[in-house]
Write a protein that holds these residues in place. Structure first.
Motif, PDB file in Angstrom:
ATOM      1  N   TYR A  49       0.839  -1.193   0.000  1.00  0.00           N
ATOM      2  CA  TYR A  49       0.000   0.000   0.000  1.00  0.00           C
ATOM      3  C   TYR A  49       0.877   1.246   0.000  1.00  0.00           C
ATOM      4  CZ  TYR A  49       1.135   0.169   4.985  1.00  0.00           C
ATOM      5  OH  TYR A  49       1.801   0.216   6.187  1.00  0.00           O
ATOM      6  N   LYS A  50       0.308   2.326  -0.489  1.00  0.00           N
ATOM      7  CA  LYS A  50       0.997   3.613  -0.509  1.00  0.00           C
ATOM      8  C   LYS A  50      -0.017   4.693  -0.170  1.00  0.00           C
ATOM      9  CE  LYS A  50       3.624   6.807  -3.463  1.00  0.00           C
ATOM     10  NZ  LYS A  50       4.646   7.097  -2.435  1.00  0.00           N
ATOM     11  N   LEU A  51       0.313   5.539   0.786  1.00  0.00           N
ATOM     12  CA  LEU A  51      -0.569   6.616   1.225  1.00  0.00           C
ATOM     13  C   LEU A  51       0.034   7.946   0.792  1.00  0.00           C
ATOM     14  CD1 LEU A  51      -1.335   5.295   4.824  1.00  0.00           C
ATOM     15  CD2 LEU A  51      -2.660   4.956   2.739  1.00  0.00           C
ATOM     16  N   SER A  52      -0.798   8.812   0.233  1.00  0.00           N
ATOM     17  CA  SER A  52      -0.302  10.080  -0.306  1.00  0.00           C
ATOM     18  C   SER A  52      -1.383  11.150  -0.212  1.00  0.00           C
ATOM     19  CB  SER A  52       0.159   9.893  -1.760  1.00  0.00           C
ATOM     20  OG  SER A  52      -0.876   9.317  -2.542  1.00  0.00           O
ATOM     21  N   ILE A  53      -1.007  12.376  -0.584  1.00  0.00           N
ATOM     22  CA  ILE A  53      -1.926  13.512  -0.607  1.00  0.00           C
ATOM     23  C   ILE A  53      -1.892  14.110  -2.005  1.00  0.00           C
ATOM     24  CG2 ILE A  53      -2.563  15.725   0.440  1.00  0.00           C
ATOM     25  CD1 ILE A  53      -1.025  14.947   2.911  1.00  0.00           C
ATOM     26  N   LEU A  54      -3.065  14.466  -2.520  1.00  0.00           N
ATOM     27  CA  LEU A  54      -3.162  15.031  -3.864  1.00  0.00           C
ATOM     28  C   LEU A  54      -3.148  16.551  -3.815  1.00  0.00           C
ATOM     29  CD1 LEU A  54      -5.970  12.789  -5.436  1.00  0.00           C
ATOM     30  CD2 LEU A  54      -3.501  12.380  -5.346  1.00  0.00           C
ATOM     31  N   ASP A  55      -2.590  17.150  -4.882  1.00  0.00           N
ATOM     32  CA  ASP A  55      -2.678  18.602  -5.002  1.00  0.00           C
ATOM     33  C   ASP A  55      -3.994  18.971  -5.673  1.00  0.00           C
ATOM     34  OD1 ASP A  55      -2.374  18.121  -7.723  1.00  0.00           O
ATOM     35  OD2 ASP A  55      -0.270  18.762  -7.789  1.00  0.00           O
ATOM     36  N   GLN A  56      -4.176  20.254  -5.952  1.00  0.00           N
ATOM     37  CA  GLN A  56      -5.455  20.718  -6.501  1.00  0.00           C
ATOM     38  C   GLN A  56      -5.693  20.237  -7.930  1.00  0.00           C
ATOM     39  OE1 GLN A  56      -7.483  22.205  -4.273  1.00  0.00           O
ATOM     40  NE2 GLN A  56      -5.749  21.720  -2.924  1.00  0.00           N
ATOM     41  N   ALA A  57      -4.629  19.770  -8.601  1.00  0.00           N
ATOM     42  CA  ALA A  57      -4.771  19.239  -9.959  1.00  0.00           C
ATOM     43  C   ALA A  57      -4.998  17.731  -9.973  1.00  0.00           C
ATOM     44  CB  ALA A  57      -3.531  19.583 -10.782  1.00  0.00           C
ATOM     45  N   GLY A  58      -5.014  17.121  -8.786  1.00  0.00           N
ATOM     46  CA  GLY A  58      -5.235  15.685  -8.699  1.00  0.00           C
ATOM     47  C   GLY A  58      -3.982  14.852  -8.783  1.00  0.00           C
ATOM     48  N   ASN A  59      -2.822  15.497  -8.727  1.00  0.00           N
ATOM     49  CA  ASN A  59      -1.556  14.773  -8.775  1.00  0.00           C
ATOM     50  C   ASN A  59      -1.036  14.502  -7.367  1.00  0.00           C
ATOM     51  OD1 ASN A  59      -1.422  15.024 -11.693  1.00  0.00           O
ATOM     52  ND2 ASN A  59      -0.831  17.167 -11.356  1.00  0.00           N
ATOM     53  N   VAL A  60      -0.278  13.426  -7.234  1.00  0.00           N
ATOM     54  CA  VAL A  60       0.338  13.128  -5.948  1.00  0.00           C
ATOM     55  C   VAL A  60       1.424  14.164  -5.676  1.00  0.00           C
ATOM     56  CG1 VAL A  60       1.712  11.484  -4.638  1.00  0.00           C
ATOM     57  CG2 VAL A  60      -0.181  10.661  -6.066  1.00  0.00           C
ATOM     58  N   ALA A  61       1.235  14.939  -4.595  1.00  0.00           N
ATOM     59  CA  ALA A  61       2.176  16.005  -4.267  1.00  0.00           C
ATOM     60  C   ALA A  61       2.923  15.726  -2.969  1.00  0.00           C
ATOM     61  CB  ALA A  61       1.446  17.339  -4.167  1.00  0.00           C
ATOM     62  N   TYR A  62       2.469  14.749  -2.224  1.00  0.00           N
ATOM     63  CA  TYR A  62       3.152  14.342  -1.003  1.00  0.00           C
ATOM     64  C   TYR A  62       2.813  12.884  -0.749  1.00  0.00           C
ATOM     65  CZ  TYR A  62       4.306  13.700   3.915  1.00  0.00           C
ATOM     66  OH  TYR A  62       4.822  13.222   5.081  1.00  0.00           O
ATOM     67  N   GLY A  63       3.783  12.129  -0.292  1.00  0.00           N
ATOM     68  CA  GLY A  63       3.516  10.732   0.024  1.00  0.00           C
ATOM     69  C   GLY A  63       4.732  10.074   0.652  1.00  0.00           C
ATOM     70  N   LEU A  64       4.487   9.004   1.358  1.00  0.00           N
ATOM     71  CA  LEU A  64       5.562   8.207   1.926  1.00  0.00           C
ATOM     72  C   LEU A  64       5.783   6.980   1.050  1.00  0.00           C
ATOM     73  CD1 LEU A  64       4.772   8.434   5.749  1.00  0.00           C
ATOM     74  CD2 LEU A  64       6.275   9.862   4.352  1.00  0.00           C
ATOM     75  N   PRO A  65       6.960   6.374   1.107  1.00  0.00           N
ATOM     76  CA  PRO A  65       7.240   5.207   0.251  1.00  0.00           C
ATOM     77  C   PRO A  65       6.234   4.076   0.466  1.00  0.00           C
ATOM     78  CG  PRO A  65       9.248   6.025   1.259  1.00  0.00           C
ATOM     79  CD  PRO A  65       8.130   6.763   1.924  1.00  0.00           C
ATOM     80  N   ALA A  66       6.008   3.322  -0.582  1.00  0.00           N
ATOM     81  CA  ALA A  66       5.097   2.176  -0.492  1.00  0.00           C
ATOM     82  C   ALA A  66       5.638   1.163   0.518  1.00  0.00           C
ATOM     83  CB  ALA A  66       4.928   1.519  -1.856  1.00  0.00           C
ATOM     84  N   LYS A  67       4.719   0.501   1.206  1.00  0.00           N
ATOM     85  CA  LYS A  67       5.094  -0.493   2.209  1.00  0.00           C
ATOM     86  C   LYS A  67       4.362  -1.797   1.923  1.00  0.00           C
ATOM     87  CE  LYS A  67       5.444   0.391   6.517  1.00  0.00           C
ATOM     88  NZ  LYS A  67       5.102   0.757   7.930  1.00  0.00           N
ATOM     89  N   THR A  68       4.971  -2.891   2.334  1.00  0.00           N
ATOM     90  CA  THR A  68       4.327  -4.202   2.269  1.00  0.00           C
ATOM     91  C   THR A  68       4.186  -4.730   3.684  1.00  0.00           C
ATOM     92  OG1 THR A  68       5.227  -4.696   0.075  1.00  0.00           O
ATOM     93  CG2 THR A  68       4.462  -6.561   1.394  1.00  0.00           C
ATOM     94  N   ASP A  69       2.959  -5.021   4.072  1.00  0.00           N
ATOM     95  CA  ASP A  69       2.683  -5.514   5.418  1.00  0.00           C
ATOM     96  C   ASP A  69       1.712  -6.680   5.351  1.00  0.00           C
ATOM     97  OD1 ASP A  69       4.201  -3.983   7.279  1.00  0.00           O
ATOM     98  OD2 ASP A  69       2.889  -2.260   6.916  1.00  0.00           O
TER      99      ASP A  69
END
Length: 227
Positions: free
Chosen positions: A95-115
């Motif tokens: 999984y990967k958790l991130s935040i989108l900017d106003q254009a819908g692009n990923v503008a912040y996120g942490l590296p993907a993790k496997t759990d």
């Protein structure tokens, strides 16, 4: 196995197990960010349940952090992914958790993790590892000073899930035992459209005869794989 005399013929059927790589994403839009900051630490707000790879998931948003025992828990937002609604299930997923900017692009996120996700039918995070994520996903001060991430008191999180195989059991063919030999369907003999060159002879009234067991097996083996 043969049919006993006087009992009638056996039903014939077939099924298939299909596997494909699971992947998908879910968006969680916070439309009253400043109001969610009033939620006490450890308390969370859940997304709606969403389905990826045949499993039910939900995002758990902690506006003031999840672990009150950590240093300065109120300074960070915690974000977790939960496998929900299954009793004693274990699933390894990425999984990967991130935040989108106003254009819908990923503008912040942490590296993907496997759990390994352990599921529960309830929402009690004090049990086994039923959710995985980031205790310190983003510092609230860093989020609030970035106009590309938060605007009009709104912020949108994105959760991507994958890294495992979705398995489904599907019907391949079926033939009812009470169907008369001369009443077999012409184009849907086994519940699915058969190959063009079957070579079945016609019975009474111009209807096709019932294929024998070997022909039935060969028809099933000739079907194209799914996925």
């Amino acid at each position: 196995m043969t049919t006993a005399v006087g009992i009638g013929r056996l039903s014939r059927s077939a099924s298939r197990i299909v596997g494909k790589a699971a992947s998908g994403f879910h968006l969680l839009r916070i439309e009253a960010y400043s109001q969610t900051k009033k939620v006490t630490a450890v308390k969370n707000i859940n997304s709606t349940d969403f389905s990826i790879g045949g499993y039910s998931w939900r995002l758990k948003y902690y506006p003031n952090g999840r672990d009150v025992s950590s240093a300065n828990p109120h300074d960070y937002i915690s974000l977790y992914l939960m496998l929900h609604g299954y009793d004693k299930a274990n699933l390894q997923a990425q999984y990967k958790l991130s935040i989108l900017d106003q254009a819908g692009n990923v503008a912040y996120g942490l590296p993907a993790k496997t759990d390994i996700f352990k599921s529960s039918v309830d929402d009690d995070d004090t049990k086994e590892q039923i959710s995985c994520g980031h205790e310190r996903f983003i510092r609230k001060e860093d989020l609030e000073r970035r106009e590309d991430l938060i605007k009009d008191d709104c912020v949108t999180f994105r959760c991507d899930v994958g890294g495992f195989t979705e398995l489904k059991t599907l019907p391949l063919a079926r033939e009812d035992s009470d169907q008369d030999d001369d009443d077999a369907a012409d184009d849907d003999q086994f519940g699915l459209k058969p190959p063009e060159h079957r070579g079945y002879s016609s019975g009474r009234r111009g209807r096709r005869r019932r294929p024998d067991d070997k022909e039935f097996v060969h028809w099933c083996l000739a079907q194209k794989r799914l996925g």
